[in-house]
Motif scaffolding. Structure first.
Motif, PDB file in Angstrom:
ATOM      1  N   LYS A  40      81.027-106.723  34.277  1.00  0.00           N
ATOM      2  CA  LYS A  40      81.049-106.926  35.728  1.00  0.00           C
ATOM      3  C   LYS A  40      79.703-107.402  36.277  1.00  0.00           C
ATOM      4  N   ARG A  88      91.241-107.934  38.029  1.00  0.00           N
ATOM      5  CA  ARG A  88      90.143-106.982  37.853  1.00  0.00           C
ATOM      6  C   ARG A  88      89.911-106.589  36.409  1.00  0.00           C
ATOM      7  N   GLU A 117      89.570-100.712  41.594  1.00  0.00           N
ATOM      8  CA  GLU A 117      88.886-101.657  42.466  1.00  0.00           C
ATOM      9  C   GLU A 117      87.377-101.471  42.456  1.00  0.00           C
ATOM     10  N   ASN A 121      86.090-106.723  35.091  1.00  0.00           N
ATOM     11  CA  ASN A 121      85.413-105.469  34.773  1.00  0.00           C
ATOM     12  C   ASN A 121      84.993-105.360  33.316  1.00  0.00           C
ATOM     13  N   ARG A 170      95.022-108.737  44.291  1.00  0.00           N
ATOM     14  CA  ARG A 170      94.417-108.646  42.964  1.00  0.00           C
ATOM     15  C   ARG A 170      95.397-108.918  41.818  1.00  0.00           C
TER      16      ARG A 170
END
Length: 485
Positions: free
Chosen positions: A350, A324, A425, A328, A400
């Motif tokens: 993102k 992530r 998340e 992101n 993840r």
């Protein structure tokens, strides 16, 4: 339903926004009559597409119901590149005249109006042979109506608990195409009454979806609300209502239907190269809506980074092993040679574009499985099911984070871990402001820099509840204002 408002023309009287951008009017049937607009079920199929399209307005998924929630909190830091178009919102100094507030209000009612046109008129064409087709169309419209009312209430009501008596919004069940006294001026319902109507609509949509003529979504896209999407909506609504058992039941349906993506597939979700985990997405086409969605955070076409990831948040994300982090943000990222950005600047990537595109136009993933795991974990933690809540949290983290070792949190540590995981998340997915609001927490941005002037928003500040737009109150004196405005 007793005391449910049947119509609201006042909400549709705000035709002029003081914002620099206006809500895009997508439904041509607004200027039509029932007699000339709907001659076949194909006309209602077209109207349903218009209802979905209206959700792309800047006041809805185009910005205000999506990325604005991160812009207003501690997830993002406003940079010197900012054009300060949203400084009233990000400094929590908005008023009943604020254009973004007006956009949000008007966009929600536009979506509701489009849904009501279908709900209230499609049965006129009903026959024994087309009932399942009508169920498919009407069920989606009812689900859209429930979702849009919920999305409005989140911002304009105070206490969002299931039985709250705080003033909320009307629940509008007629469109501008149906007859209604011109003098009708609705009052706001309580939060409980709006939840009652939302739950009733969700149940009606569920009944309709039980007998339909064909699948609502193909295997390759999730642009329409089907039974899985409806359960995702129900799960989120129940989370806000603290209806823990419904949140568990509905989120479980989604989890079972849509497994978590693996680490190699997860980045593809955000480039619209995979529909893994996606329960419902709003379609944004290339060439449309430029500088919308996340364009006010980072606009790839012009390389303007107005808001960036907060270093204090990303210090909690394992940069080397958590997929992530680079989904992101990206350190020092730029799409052109200037400006040069240092590695301490976490540029939001993102929503860069579809595939290899760098136009900032991607579908808005409104509901997905990652959120459902977090909903179920939170609901279980609040239902004396701590072990199962931890299982959900660990399952998500293992999906993840490469090499993740199961955590063993309990009690307050478990609650805090679930809250932190929501930040990681669901970064830039429209949740942070509302998560802090529904759990009555404080925003603390820490050290701030210009143009931001406000660092702390306490849990009892009036700004957690947005004001009813002044133009709405001018049109309808029965629409009371929220406290402090």
């Amino acid at each position: 339903m007793k005391n449910i408002i049947k119509n609201s023309f006042a909400a549709l009287l705000i035709l002029t926004s003081i914002s620099c951008e206006k809500v895009v009017e997508k439904n041509p049937t607004h200027s039509a009559t029932l007699e000339n607009a709907f001659k076949s079920l194909s006309d209602f199929e077209t109207s349903l597409s218009s209802a979905y399209t209206s959700m792309r307005a800047v006041g809805y998924y185009g910005r205000n119901q999506s990325v604005l929630s991160d812009m207003m909190t501690d997830n993002l830091v406003q940079t010197p590149e900012s054009l300060v178009n949203f400084i009233e919102m990000t400094d929590w100094a908005f008023t009943p005249q604020n254009g973004t507030v007006v956009e949000t209000w008007l966009a929600g009612w536009s979506v509701i109006n489009n849904a009501n046109i279908i709900i209230n008129n499609i049965d006129q064409l009903k026959t024994a042979d087309n009932q399942t087709r009508i169920n498919r169309i009407k069920g989606q419209a009812i689900a859209i109506r429930a979702l849009a009312h919920f999305d409005l209430m989140k911002f304009f009501a105070d206490n969002l608990d299931r039985n709250s008596t705080s003033p909320a919004i009307p629940y509008v069940k007629l469109s501008v195409l149906e007859n209604s006294p011109a003098s009708f001026k609705p009052n706001r319902l309580t939060v409980k009454e709006v939840y009652d109507a939302i739950y009733e609509d969700i149940a009606a949509a569920r009944t309709a979806f039980a007998s339909i003529d064909r699948p609502i979504n193909p295997a390759t896209s999730r642009y329409y609300i089907d039974l899985v999407g409806l359960n995702a909506i129900h799960a989120r609504v129940a989370l806000y209502a603290k209806d823990w058992q419904t949140a568990i039941t509905s989120s479980t349906v989604v989890i079972n239907a849509l497994p978590l993506a693996n680490r190699s597939t997860f980045p593809n979700i955000w480039r619209d190269q995979s529909v893994n985990e996606v329960a419902f997405a709003s379609l944004f086409n290339t060439g449309e809506f430029l500088s919308r969605l996340a364009g006010d955070v980072f606009s790839p076409p012009i390389n303007r980074s107005q808001f960036e990831g907060n270093n204090s948040l990303f210090a909690t994300i394992d940069e080397a092993n958590d997929v992530r982090f680079n989904v992101n943000v990206r350190r020092g990222y730029a799409t052109t040679a200037t400006p040069v950005r240092g590695n301490n600047r976490l540029v939001v990537v993102k929503h860069l574009g579809k595939g290899a595109a760098l136009d900032g136009v991607v579908d808005w993933k409104a509901f997905r499985t990652g959120e459902m795991y977090l909903i179920r974990a939170e609901a279980r933690a609040n239902s004396s099911q701590a072990a199962l809540a931890l299982d959900d949290l660990n399952t998500l983290r293992a999906a993840r984070i490469n090499g993740f070792v199961n955590g063993s949190e309990t009690g307050a540590a478990l609650t805090n871990a679930i809250e932190l995981e929501r930040r990681k998340e669901l970064f830039m997915e429209g949740h942070r402001w509302l998560d802090l609001k529904r759990t009555t927490r404080t925003i603390n941005r820490g050290e701030i820099f210009a143009p931001t002037t406000q660092s702390v928003l306490t849990s009892n500040n009036r700004s957690w509840v947005w004001p009813i737009p002044q133009a709405e109150r001018d049109a309808n004196p029965n629409m009371s204002q929220n406290a402090g405005y």
